[in-house]
Write a protein that holds these residues in place. Structure first.
Motif, PDB file in Angstrom:
ATOM      1  N   MET A   1       0.838  -1.206   0.000  1.00 62.01           N
ATOM      2  CA  MET A   1       0.000   0.000   0.000  1.00 62.01           C
ATOM      3  C   MET A   1       0.870   1.252   0.000  1.00 62.01           C
ATOM      4  N   ALA A   2       0.479   2.200  -0.817  1.00 63.79           N
ATOM      5  CA  ALA A   2       1.281   3.418  -0.937  1.00 63.79           C
ATOM      6  C   ALA A   2       0.395   4.646  -0.737  1.00 63.79           C
ATOM      7  N   LEU A   3       1.054   5.753  -0.509  1.00 60.67           N
ATOM      8  CA  LEU A   3       0.341   7.042  -0.484  1.00 60.67           C
ATOM      9  C   LEU A   3       0.668   7.762  -1.789  1.00 60.67           C
ATOM     10  N   ILE A   4      -0.370   7.996  -2.574  1.00 63.45           N
ATOM     11  CA  ILE A   4      -0.193   8.579  -3.898  1.00 63.45           C
ATOM     12  C   ILE A   4      -0.876   9.943  -3.950  1.00 63.45           C
ATOM     13  N   VAL A   5      -0.176  10.932  -4.489  1.00 59.35           N
ATOM     14  CA  VAL A   5      -0.824  12.213  -4.803  1.00 59.35           C
ATOM     15  C   VAL A   5      -1.025  12.245  -6.314  1.00 59.35           C
ATOM     16  N   GLN A   6      -2.262  12.458  -6.747  1.00 59.55           N
ATOM     17  CA  GLN A   6      -2.567  12.539  -8.180  1.00 59.55           C
ATOM     18  C   GLN A   6      -3.060  13.935  -8.495  1.00 59.55           C
ATOM     19  N   LYS A   7      -2.547  14.517  -9.583  1.00 59.84           N
ATOM     20  CA  LYS A   7      -3.032  15.836 -10.005  1.00 59.84           C
ATOM     21  C   LYS A   7      -3.670  15.718 -11.379  1.00 59.84           C
ATOM     22  N   TYR A   8      -4.862  16.268 -11.517  1.00 62.49           N
ATOM     23  CA  TYR A   8      -5.561  16.262 -12.806  1.00 62.49           C
ATOM     24  C   TYR A   8      -5.691  17.699 -13.293  1.00 62.49           C
ATOM     25  N   GLY A   9      -5.164  17.963 -14.484  1.00 65.30           N
ATOM     26  CA  GLY A   9      -5.163  19.314 -15.048  1.00 65.30           C
ATOM     27  C   GLY A   9      -6.494  19.686 -15.690  1.00 65.30           C
ATOM     28  N   GLY A  10      -6.536  20.900 -16.229  1.00 63.01           N
ATOM     29  CA  GLY A  10      -7.773  21.487 -16.726  1.00 63.01           C
ATOM     30  C   GLY A  10      -8.515  20.657 -17.765  1.00 63.01           C
ATOM     31  N   THR A  11      -7.799  20.118 -18.761  1.00 59.42           N
ATOM     32  CA  THR A  11      -8.518  19.347 -19.779  1.00 59.42           C
ATOM     33  C   THR A  11      -9.034  18.031 -19.195  1.00 59.42           C
ATOM     34  N   SER A  12      -8.314  17.499 -18.204  1.00 58.71           N
ATOM     35  CA  SER A  12      -8.724  16.226 -17.591  1.00 58.71           C
ATOM     36  C   SER A  12     -10.008  16.368 -16.777  1.00 58.71           C
ATOM     37  N   VAL A  13     -10.331  17.598 -16.371  1.00 60.91           N
ATOM     38  CA  VAL A  13     -11.576  17.841 -15.622  1.00 60.91           C
ATOM     39  C   VAL A  13     -12.450  18.848 -16.388  1.00 60.91           C
ATOM     40  N   GLY A  14     -12.260  18.868 -17.728  1.00 61.01           N
ATOM     41  CA  GLY A  14     -12.882  19.907 -18.553  1.00 61.01           C
ATOM     42  C   GLY A  14     -14.376  19.791 -18.747  1.00 61.01           C
ATOM     43  N   SER A  41      -7.202  20.991 -10.989  1.00 56.36           N
ATOM     44  CA  SER A  41      -7.228  22.336 -11.561  1.00 56.36           C
ATOM     45  C   SER A  41      -8.679  22.733 -11.805  1.00 56.36           C
ATOM     46  N   ALA A  42      -8.854  23.967 -12.247  1.00 57.14           N
ATOM     47  CA  ALA A  42     -10.162  24.420 -12.722  1.00 57.14           C
ATOM     48  C   ALA A  42     -10.445  23.757 -14.072  1.00 57.14           C
ATOM     49  N   MET A  43     -11.718  23.706 -14.480  1.00 56.01           N
ATOM     50  CA  MET A  43     -12.066  23.192 -15.810  1.00 56.01           C
ATOM     51  C   MET A  43     -11.341  24.036 -16.858  1.00 56.01           C
ATOM     52  N   SER A  44     -10.899  23.412 -17.946  1.00 49.70           N
ATOM     53  CA  SER A  44     -10.064  24.163 -18.897  1.00 49.70           C
ATOM     54  C   SER A  44     -10.812  25.389 -19.421  1.00 49.70           C
ATOM     55  N   GLY A  45     -10.111  26.491 -19.520  1.00 47.33           N
ATOM     56  CA  GLY A  45     -10.707  27.740 -19.979  1.00 47.33           C
ATOM     57  C   GLY A  45     -11.287  28.597 -18.860  1.00 47.33           C
ATOM     58  N   GLU A  46     -11.530  27.966 -17.703  1.00 49.56           N
ATOM     59  CA  GLU A  46     -12.231  28.689 -16.637  1.00 49.56           C
ATOM     60  C   GLU A  46     -11.372  29.801 -16.034  1.00 49.56           C
ATOM     61  N   THR A  47     -10.098  29.529 -15.792  1.00 53.29           N
ATOM     62  CA  THR A  47      -9.254  30.564 -15.171  1.00 53.29           C
ATOM     63  C   THR A  47      -9.130  31.758 -16.116  1.00 53.29           C
ATOM     64  N   ASN A  48      -8.982  31.480 -17.419  1.00 51.92           N
ATOM     65  CA  ASN A  48      -8.944  32.587 -18.398  1.00 51.92           C
ATOM     66  C   ASN A  48     -10.248  33.370 -18.391  1.00 51.92           C
ATOM     67  N   ARG A  49     -11.365  32.646 -18.299  1.00 50.46           N
ATOM     68  CA  ARG A  49     -12.670  33.324 -18.288  1.00 50.46           C
ATOM     69  C   ARG A  49     -12.771  34.257 -17.085  1.00 50.46           C
ATOM     70  N   ILE A 171       1.158  13.235 -12.257  1.00 54.67           N
ATOM     71  CA  ILE A 171       0.567  14.405 -12.905  1.00 54.67           C
ATOM     72  C   ILE A 171      -0.203  13.918 -14.133  1.00 54.67           C
ATOM     73  N   TYR A 172      -1.520  13.880 -14.038  1.00 57.72           N
ATOM     74  CA  TYR A 172      -2.334  13.431 -15.175  1.00 57.72           C
ATOM     75  C   TYR A 172      -2.688  14.627 -16.047  1.00 57.72           C
ATOM     76  N   THR A 173      -2.414  14.482 -17.360  1.00 54.82           N
ATOM     77  CA  THR A 173      -2.668  15.586 -18.260  1.00 54.82           C
ATOM     78  C   THR A 173      -3.127  15.052 -19.618  1.00 54.82           C
ATOM     79  N   ASP A 174      -3.015  15.883 -20.654  1.00 55.03           N
ATOM     80  CA  ASP A 174      -3.523  15.478 -21.968  1.00 55.03           C
ATOM     81  C   ASP A 174      -2.431  14.929 -22.876  1.00 55.03           C
ATOM     82  N   VAL A 175      -1.236  14.714 -22.358  1.00 55.53           N
ATOM     83  CA  VAL A 175      -0.189  13.993 -23.083  1.00 55.53           C
ATOM     84  C   VAL A 175       0.274  12.843 -22.181  1.00 55.53           C
ATOM     85  N   ASP A 176       0.899  11.813 -22.777  1.00 53.52           N
ATOM     86  CA  ASP A 176       1.189  10.623 -21.986  1.00 53.52           C
ATOM     87  C   ASP A 176       2.610  10.596 -21.445  1.00 53.52           C
TER      88      ASP A 176
END
Ligand code: ADP
Ligand code: ASP
Ligand code: MG
Length: 236
Positions: A1-14, A41-49, A171-176
């Motif tokens: 068992m491990a402790l994992i921190v996962q981050k999902y960026g704007g497009t991943s929660v878009g 993160s915020a949904m993509s485009g939201e911070t710019n908006r 770090i989960y994002t839109d590239v692998d």
């Protein structure tokens, strides 16, 4: 068992469908017996908006009030992801930066993290909950909301991983993965299996936005194991 921190960026929660996908991925790691802290993160485009709204009112937005406004995007996604997890039977709790709390200096819109209180998160993890933290935001010593600079959710994730002594920060994002150069611009770019902190720092300083430069500095300083993964592919 491990402790994992996962981050999902704007497009991943878009979209809400993508947030449901994120919930399924988080649930999978949890089902494998891991403790999971998720940064979104915020949904993509939201911070710019939100920046656009502020600039409609003031050409040079008041920095304190700008942070009040642009930190709201992440407050929406933490709540949505917590609900999506509960919907599939996974107990979860959302935290804004000030609730954690993530203390920063008072440099609005480019604040630096100074300390992270891990007690509340630990208690939730022990109780079997997934902890969901709003990226990009913190609070200064006077209780003002601060933000960490564009792309700052990466730094939130790495700082949380360091504070919690997590086994890995994903770090989960839109590239692998990290490529030799931006794969969207240069199709021949090659994916790198591993990269040193120094090389990654150089890439970030040359403008590659796959990781915010401060997150790489943090990872190097605190020896955080960092992986860049696609949130749109199976596995991981
Ligand atoms: P997120 O919203 O998930 O934080 P970003 O848009 O900030 O995602 O970062 C991911 C993007 O970084 C990719 O879509 C890619 O175009 C870009 N990028 C720039 N340089 C690189 C690189 N060397 N390797 C991978 N991606 C890169
Ligand atoms: N939402 C913030 C931004 O767009 C932070 C992040 O996505 O990392 O810059
Ligand atoms: Mg980013």
């Amino acid at each position: 068992m491990a402790l994992i921190v996962q981050k999902y960026g704007g497009t991943s929660v878009g979209t809400t469908d993508r947030i449901k996908n994120v919930a399924r991925r988080v649930a999978k790691w949890k089902a494998q017996g891991h403790d999971v802290v998720v940064v979104v993160s915020a949904m993509s485009g939201e911070t710019n908006r939100l920046i656009g709204l502020a600039k409609d009112i003031q050409d040079y937005p008041d920095p304190r009030e700008l942070d009040v406004i642009i930190s709201t995007g992440e407050q929406v996604t933490i709540g949505l992801l917590a609900m999506a997890l509960k919907n599939i039977g996974v107990d979860a709790k959302s935290y804004c930066g000030w609730q954690v709390k993530v203390t920063t200096d008072d440099a609005h819109t480019k604040a630096r993290i100074q300390s992270i209180d891990e007690d509340a998160m630990r208690a939730d993890l022990t109780a079997g909950r997934v902890v969901i933290v709003a990226g990009f935001q913190g609070v200064d010593e006077n209780g003002n909301i601060t933000t960490l600079g564009r792309g700052g959710s990466d730094t939130s994730a790495v700082a949380l991983a360091a504070a919690l002594k997590a086994d890995e920060c994903q770090i989960y994002t839109d590239v692998d993965g990290v490529y030799t150069t931006d794969p969207r611009v240069v199709p021949e770019a090659r994916r790198l299996k591993t990269i040193t902190f120094e090389e990654m720092l150089e890439m970030a300083s040359l403008g590659s936005k796959v990781l915010q430069i401060r997150s790489v500095e943090f990872a190097g300083k605190y020896k955080v194991r960092l992986r860049v993964l696609s949130s749109f592919r199976g596995g991981g």
